[in-house]
Design a protein around this motif. Structure first.
Motif, PDB file in Angstrom:
ATOM      1  N   GLY A 132       0.629  -1.472  -0.226  1.00 46.86           N
ATOM      2  CA  GLY A 132       0.031  -0.007  -0.045  1.00 46.86           C
ATOM      3  C   GLY A 132       0.893   1.293  -0.139  1.00 46.86           C
ATOM      4  O   GLY A 132       0.171   2.341   0.003  1.00 46.86           O
ATOM      5  N   THR A 133       2.203   1.206   0.016  1.00 47.42           N
ATOM      6  CA  THR A 133       3.052   2.325   0.109  1.00 47.42           C
ATOM      7  C   THR A 133       3.407   2.784  -1.378  1.00 47.42           C
ATOM      8  O   THR A 133       3.558   1.816  -2.365  1.00 47.42           O
ATOM      9  CB  THR A 133       4.467   2.182   0.919  1.00 47.42           C
ATOM     10  N   VAL A 274       1.702  -3.552  -4.049  1.00 46.58           N
ATOM     11  CA  VAL A 274       0.788  -4.407  -3.801  1.00 46.58           C
ATOM     12  C   VAL A 274       1.018  -5.600  -2.683  1.00 46.58           C
ATOM     13  O   VAL A 274      -0.073  -5.638  -2.070  1.00 46.58           O
ATOM     14  CB  VAL A 274       0.153  -5.156  -5.301  1.00 46.58           C
ATOM     15  N   SER A 275       2.128  -6.037  -2.950  1.00 42.55           N
ATOM     16  CA  SER A 275       2.465  -7.033  -1.807  1.00 42.55           C
ATOM     17  C   SER A 275       3.824  -6.976  -1.743  1.00 42.55           C
ATOM     18  O   SER A 275       4.454  -7.080  -2.689  1.00 42.55           O
ATOM     19  CB  SER A 275       1.777  -8.418  -2.093  1.00 42.55           C
ATOM     20  N   VAL A 291       8.639  -8.297  -4.235  1.00 40.21           N
ATOM     21  CA  VAL A 291       7.734  -7.296  -3.937  1.00 40.21           C
ATOM     22  C   VAL A 291       7.117  -7.214  -5.447  1.00 40.21           C
ATOM     23  O   VAL A 291       7.454  -7.253  -6.507  1.00 40.21           O
ATOM     24  CB  VAL A 291       8.241  -5.947  -3.873  1.00 40.21           C
ATOM     25  N   VAL A 292       5.467  -6.937  -5.345  1.00 37.12           N
ATOM     26  CA  VAL A 292       4.714  -6.804  -6.472  1.00 37.12           C
ATOM     27  C   VAL A 292       4.212  -5.271  -6.492  1.00 37.12           C
ATOM     28  O   VAL A 292       3.618  -4.817  -5.764  1.00 37.12           O
ATOM     29  CB  VAL A 292       3.506  -7.583  -6.408  1.00 37.12           C
ATOM     30  N   LEU A 398      -8.007   6.549 -10.235  1.00 39.16           N
ATOM     31  CA  LEU A 398      -8.319   5.330 -10.755  1.00 39.16           C
ATOM     32  C   LEU A 398      -7.441   4.135 -10.333  1.00 39.16           C
ATOM     33  O   LEU A 398      -5.977   4.326 -10.386  1.00 39.16           O
ATOM     34  CB  LEU A 398      -8.331   5.442 -12.193  1.00 39.16           C
ATOM     35  N   VAL A 399      -8.024   3.104  -9.643  1.00 36.82           N
ATOM     36  CA  VAL A 399      -7.211   2.238  -9.110  1.00 36.82           C
ATOM     37  C   VAL A 399      -8.039   0.848  -9.419  1.00 36.82           C
ATOM     38  O   VAL A 399      -8.839   1.034  -9.906  1.00 36.82           O
ATOM     39  CB  VAL A 399      -6.957   2.365  -7.583  1.00 36.82           C
ATOM     40  N   ARG A 400      -7.095  -0.271  -9.472  1.00 34.47           N
ATOM     41  CA  ARG A 400      -7.584  -1.602  -9.925  1.00 34.47           C
ATOM     42  C   ARG A 400      -8.990  -1.944  -8.903  1.00 34.47           C
ATOM     43  O   ARG A 400      -8.821  -1.569  -7.838  1.00 34.47           O
ATOM     44  CB  ARG A 400      -6.474  -2.706  -9.581  1.00 34.47           C
TER      45      ARG A 400
END
Length: 590
Positions: A132-133, A274-275, A291-292, A398-400
């Motif tokens: 989330g960063t 994301v993760s 990292v994703v 706009l986000v997924r």
């Protein structure tokens, strides 16, 4: 012999009481007779008498006389069925494109799976390396233990230095060999002179042995020269080998330095994590995902088009640049992405987008629709309903996963017309109004005698108060507000999509609008494809309820308030003018 009957003394009538009759043979009582007479005669007669008195009291109802038929022109105009009409406009007059609305889902433009390119233990993890960063491109996220890779760099650096020294030694040996060659050449020249001198002496002055001795000296000098030249050639080959070894060492050194640099895990793109799959002091193998990161510089919107919608996207004025892939490519089409905030009615955020290509090839086997790809170049820039940039603080990006509406701004090359929803009739039909004063003409078949007889039949009776009130209402009819004409049925009207009427918010913020539903309100419009060329811009359509017409035509009178506009343009319009898209505003109710 007849014997006389002997009656006993105790059986005489005087001595026995009368017999009691049975219930079956007993005579009716007086009360039963009275009740029968009451219900069978008195009550029915009383009801009949009461009904007759009620009729006498209420009196009789005389049928109302019809008003006299008004045979004047205004009277015939008033007798026609009233309708309300609206004028159509062409798309070129409105300047609006065809807006096809479809649903879509926001997906990442790019998704970077950052993996470990070298194996080792994680010795450092940044505080920003959390799900989330938001991170920037090149930002340090993790470090892997680099001890082994630093030793490889040192070892290969020393090996490269050794190869360099070996090349310097080879160069020195080659220099020495060249000097020896020069001396050997001088020796060969001296020995050649000695042989030539021996041969030039007169016969008898030099013995045969002396001449052979001079020749052997010349051969020895040449042999020494050849040895030095061979040694120089070997030294040149040795130098080439050393240079190749040095290049190999240099390559290995760059590989070691690359592995050393790979121990630092940095963000390859700008976006949001994301993760994250690894923690501090965790040993990771080469290729393990750490990292994703989602790319936030652009956003993709995944949507699907029906085949009829795809037809309008392909049938535009623009053509694909690459003619070779025209059948497998879509023309670039502008679009507006809308997101309605959940829980807050009538709050809509918009972004500019572009329909670029198919999302793969072929139809979806489940929905039988065509997947397409819409790209938003700037997901942080809000726009208004016309696509103009606006500024607003605190607006979401706009986000997924967002469910959005995609409005494709189509410029169709074929002809369309925009018809009010109130004008569309069941069966894809439209009632078109044609001004025609001839519907008020009186038939010549009516004779004066029959007209006088009809007037005598319908002669009005003395008017009551109710009749006078009705006459006052009818006298309010204004013929100047009505236009006589006829209504004809136009078929083959195919609705394509509805239009949305939007109004700005009260605070003047154009990014948030109060949206009128496409299925509500007086301004609901439909973009339609019409095959009949007579139903074009400038034509009048009926928007009020009208029954009793299936085919042919019907005489009516239309409210002139819906006939206002450029009448000259309508009258001068060619009969076979192609239909184009139009935008009609909702009229007042008649």
């Amino acid at each position: 012999m007849n014997h006389p009957q002997i009656t006993p003394a105790n059986d005489s009538p005087a001595t026995h009481p009368p017999e009691t009759p049975s219930p079956e043979t007993a005579p009716p009582k007086k009360s039963s007779l009275a009740n029968g007479f009451l219900f069978n005669f008195v009550i029915p007669i009383a009801l009949l008498v009461g009904a007759g008195l009620l009729v006498v009291m209420l009196g009789t109802v005389e049928p109302a006389n019809r008003p006299a038929m008004d045979t004047t022109r205004d009277g015939r105009l008033k007798a026609l069925a009233p309708v309300r009409v609206e004028r159509l406009q062409s798309l070129q007059q409105t300047g609006q494109p065809l807006r096809l609305q479809v649903d879509g889902t926001v997906v990442p433009y790019r998704e970077a799976n950052v993996a470990a390119e070298v194996a080792g233990r994680i010795v450092y993890k940044a505080d920003e390396c959390e799900a989330g960063t938001y991170v920037k491109a090149g930002q340090l996220l993790m470090k892997i233990d680099a001890t082994d890779y630093e030793l490889d760099v040192d070892r290969l650096t020393r090996r490269k230095e050794q190869d360099y020294q070996a090349i310097r030694e080879a160069d020195q040996e080659m220099t020495n060999a060249k000097r020896s060659i020069d001396v050997a050449k001088q020796d060969v020249a001296l020995q050649q002179k000695e042989v030539d001198r021996q041969k030039a002496m007169p016969a008898g002055y030099a013995s045969r042995a002396e001449i052979d001795q001079a020749n052997r000296g010349l051969l020895a000098a040449k042999q020494q020269l050849v040895n030095y030249e061979n040694q120089l050639d070997l030294l040149a080959q040795k130098r080439i080998r050393l240079e190749a070894s040095q290049r190999l060492a240099d390559t290995e050194l760059r590989g070691a330095q690359t592995n050393l640099a790979r121990t630092e895990i940095r963000a390859p793109i700008e976006g949001v994590i994301v993760s994250e799959e690894a923690d501090l002091n965790t040993f990771v193998a080469r290729g393990a995902t750490l990292v994703v990161i989602d790319d936030t510089s652009k956003v993709d919107v995944s949507s699907s088009l029906r085949m009829d919608q795809l037809y309008w996207v392909l049938n535009q004025r623009r053509e694909s640049v690459d003619t070779a892939s025209r059948n497998y490519d879509l023309p670039e089409t502008s679009a507006i992405i809308e997101y309605e905030m959940s829980g807050r009615d009538n709050i809509i955020y918009r972004w500019n987008g572009k329909l670029l290509s198919y999302n793969g090839i072929g139809l979806d086997p489940v929905t039988r629709t065509v997947p397409v790809r819409v790209v938003v170049d700037n997901p942080q820039q809000l726009v208004d309903e016309n696509g103009d940039p606006v500024s607003r603080t605190g607006a979401p990006a706009l986000v997924r996963g967002m469910y959005v509406r995609v409005k494709l701004l189509i410029e169709p090359s074929s002809s369309l017309v925009v018809i009010p929803a109130k004008a569309l009739q069941p069966g894809n039909r439209v009632f078109q109004f044609l001004p025609d004063p001839s519907v008020l003409e009186t038939p010549d078949t009516v004779s004066p005698a029959s007209a006088d007889q009809e007037e005598q039949v319908i002669a009005p009776a003395p008017k009551s108060d109710a009749d006078e009130t009705s006459a006052m209402v009818l006298d309010a009819f204004d013929p100047s507000k009505w236009e006589a004409g006829k209504v004809v049925v136009r078929t083959s009207v195919v609705p394509i999509d509805s239009l949305m009427i939007e109004s700005s918010s009260a605070d003047g913020d154009e990014t948030i609008a109060e949206r009128t539903s496409a299925f509500e309100g007086a301004n609901r419009l439909w973009v339609c494809e019409v095959q009949d060329p007579s139903l074009a811009g400038g034509a009048f359509v009926v928007v009020s309820p009208l029954g009793g017409i299936d085919d042919g035509s019907m005489p009516v009178r239309a409210d002139r308030s819906g006939l206002t506009g450029d009448d000259d343009a309508m009258m001068n319009q060619p009969k076979n003018q192609p239909t184009v898209a139009a935008h009609s505003a909702g009229g007042e109710g008649a």
